[in-house]
Write an enzyme that holds these catalytic residues in place. Structure first.
Site, PDB file in Angstrom:
ATOM      1  CG  HIS A  52      -1.874   1.132   1.253  1.00  0.00           C
ATOM      2  ND1 HIS A  52      -1.832   2.109   2.216  1.00  0.00           N
ATOM      3  CD2 HIS A  52      -2.893   1.474   0.418  1.00  0.00           C
ATOM      4  CE1 HIS A  52      -2.791   2.992   1.999  1.00  0.00           C
ATOM      5  NE2 HIS A  52      -3.443   2.627   0.912  1.00  0.00           N
ATOM      6  NE  ARG A  57     -15.403  14.535  27.425  1.00  0.00           N
ATOM      7  CZ  ARG A  57     -16.378  13.977  28.131  1.00  0.00           C
ATOM      8  NH1 ARG A  57     -17.401  13.381  27.508  1.00  0.00           N
ATOM      9  NH2 ARG A  57     -16.365  13.997  29.453  1.00  0.00           N
ATOM     10  CE1 TYR A 101     -13.520  18.009  30.786  1.00  0.00           C
ATOM     11  CE2 TYR A 101     -15.630  19.037  31.292  1.00  0.00           C
ATOM     12  CZ  TYR A 101     -14.893  18.079  30.625  1.00  0.00           C
ATOM     13  OH  TYR A 101     -15.531  17.189  29.794  1.00  0.00           O
ATOM     14  CB  CYS A 155     -10.531  16.684  25.421  1.00  0.00           C
ATOM     15  SG  CYS A 155     -11.376  16.067  26.897  1.00  0.00           S
ATOM     16  CG  HIS A 194      -8.252   5.916  -2.111  1.00  0.00           C
ATOM     17  ND1 HIS A 194      -8.030   6.679  -0.994  1.00  0.00           N
ATOM     18  CD2 HIS A 194      -7.287   4.962  -2.105  1.00  0.00           C
ATOM     19  CE1 HIS A 194      -6.987   6.197  -0.333  1.00  0.00           C
ATOM     20  NE2 HIS A 194      -6.518   5.158  -0.984  1.00  0.00           N
TER      21      HIS A 194
END
EC number: 1.8.3.1
Length: 459
Positions: free
Chosen positions: A40, A138, A322, A185, A65
């Site tokens: 590949h 998220r 957080y 995140c 492709h």
């Protein structure tokens, strides 16, 4: 024409490695590409991402492709066809997540309900802008279904006045601004912290970070239009609420300081476009907040309300999540009131190629990765070691040049080095930002019970 055996998708899914043979589908055809994996052009790791599933979502990432010769080459490996009675299962009407959108199969799923997933490391640093379908997701709650024609954004103005904006009005009344920004995140690389001691949270690898070109109205423009002044003297916050809500009706919420929201240099957006197209449902269609340089948790999704408050958002995601703590704090002693909510994030970097445990041929090896720092601080250097940190080389940085203090997007980096046969490599990277902040060398001193702010040297 030859007659081919029929297979179910479940049967195809059992063939995911060279030992079991690598099968993929394209349309209704089944192919055994085991003997092509090492040939590949993009490398074996890329084609193996589709093993046991459909090629189309991965092929869509690279235009080559679609060339006729690629399809002709693929036909050489045809071994069967999908059973004609294969059909997707009907959604469960009782499942609150039944209305969630389809996702790219290449995403590494950390939680199915709510959906949380990251792009595979092999693809993460392939492009400066992350394709929408591979942007990390998220979600805290089910994805809300929003009808664009009935959508309204409520802005609570001063003196009890309320500004209500349709999506069309948000587009037409305010100039469109575009910002290229990385979102990360707080829990990115949490899995590394969990190897030191258990932590609470999703086991993110290095992919809870992505970059897009965002388009939308400036939050500053909207707030000024609603009647707010350029400055306030107190510690006011601009609070955001989303349309995603828990079973009790409480929406996801967060806030940022008023000064950041109104600063023309902060580039905070009420975004309705992502990489030149409307926001996908998973990425907060029709409108989301984008706060460059700040933890992704403050870039509230599926935005329904904006308000100014003398205090931070009362949302539990602002007050009781957080936040970072000392390694000595445990679940018996933690007091969320003692720690500030995360806003700007520290400097970060990671190696995306080669992957841990990979066998690389002797000769030249190109090591790739990303680096980013919060607060608009530019990444000025990435150091890479092949021997666990004993010696270092400086990587080549690639990215957009930004004004000082407004470097909102990551830098991609690479380093090409000679590798001798039989050599065992321990690859390490660390980034330095424009304030000369640098990543700590190990995880243990920055460990915390929530597994956030995991920024040690990446090994």
């Amino acid at each position: 024409a030859p007659s081919y055996p029929r297979y179910t998708r479940e049967e195809v899914g059992r063939h995911r490695s060279p030992e079991e043979r690598v099968w993929v589908t394209h349309g209704t055809d089944v192919f055994d590409v085991t003997d092509f994996v090492e040939l590949h052009p993009g490398g074996p790791d890329k084609i193996l991402l589709a093993a046991g599933g459909a090629l189309e979502p991965f092929w869509a990432l690279y235009a080559v492709h679609g060339e006729p010769h690629v399809l002709e080459l693929l036909q050489q490996y045809k071994v069967g066809e999908l059973s004609p009675d294969e059909a997707p299962a009907a959604p469960d009407a009782q499942d609150p997540f039944a209305g969630d959108p389809p996702r790219h199969p290449g995403l590494r799923v950390n939680s199915q309900k709510p959906f949380n997933a990251e792009p595979p490391a092999e693809l993460l640093a392939e492009r400066f802008l992350t394709p929408n379908e591979l942007f990390f997701t998220r979600n805290h709650l089910p994805v809300p279904a929003v009808e664009p024609s009935s959508y309204r954004l409520r802005v609570d103005g001063p003196g009890g006045r309320t500004l209500s904006l349709s999506l069309a009005e948000l587009r037409s009344r305010f100039p469109k601004h575009e910002v290229t920004a990385t979102l990360q995140c707080a829990g990115n690389r949490r899995s590394e912290m969990s190897r030191v001691r258990p932590v609470k949270g999703l086991p993110w690898d290095i992919g809870a970070i992505s970059t897009a070109r965002w388009g939308g109205a400036s939050l500053r423009d909207v707030l000024l239009h609603a009647g707010f002044p350029e400055e306030l003297q107190g510690g006011e916050h601009v609070c955001f609420e989303g349309l995603d809500a828990d079973p009790g009706g409480a929406p996801y919420g967060a806030s940022i300081p008023y000064g950041r929201a109104l600063s023309p240099a902060a580039d905070v957006l009420l975004a309705y476009e992502m990489n030149g197209t409307e926001l996908p449902r998973d990425h907060r269609f029709p409108v989301r907040v984008v706060v460059p340089g700040v933890v992704g948790a403050r870039s509230v999704k599926w935005l329904r309300r904006v308000a100014v408050s003398p205090d931070e958002s009362p949302s539990r995601w602002q007050q009781n999540d957080y936040k970072g703590f000392s390694p000595c704090v445990d679940w018996d002693t933690v007091d969320y009131r003692t720690a500030p909510a995360i806003q700007e994030l520290p400097v970060q970097s990671a190696v995306t190629q080669p992957r841990p445990g990979a066998a690389v041929p002797p000769g030249e090896l190109t090591v790739k990765g990303y680096a980013w720092s919060g607060g608009g601080r530019e990444v000025v250097r990435v150091d890479v070691s092949l021997d666990g940190g004993r010696t270092w080389k400086v990587a080549r940085l690639m990215g957009d040049k930004a004004p000082p203090g407004r470097a909102w997007a990551w830098a991609l980096w690479e380093l090409t080095v000679p590798v001798e046969a039989g050599t065992e490599l321990e690859i390490v990277c660390k980034a330095v930002d424009s304030s000369y902040n640098v990543q700590p060398d190990s995880v243990a001193p920055i460990w915390n019970l929530r597994g956030v702010l995991s920024t040690a040297w990446h090994r």
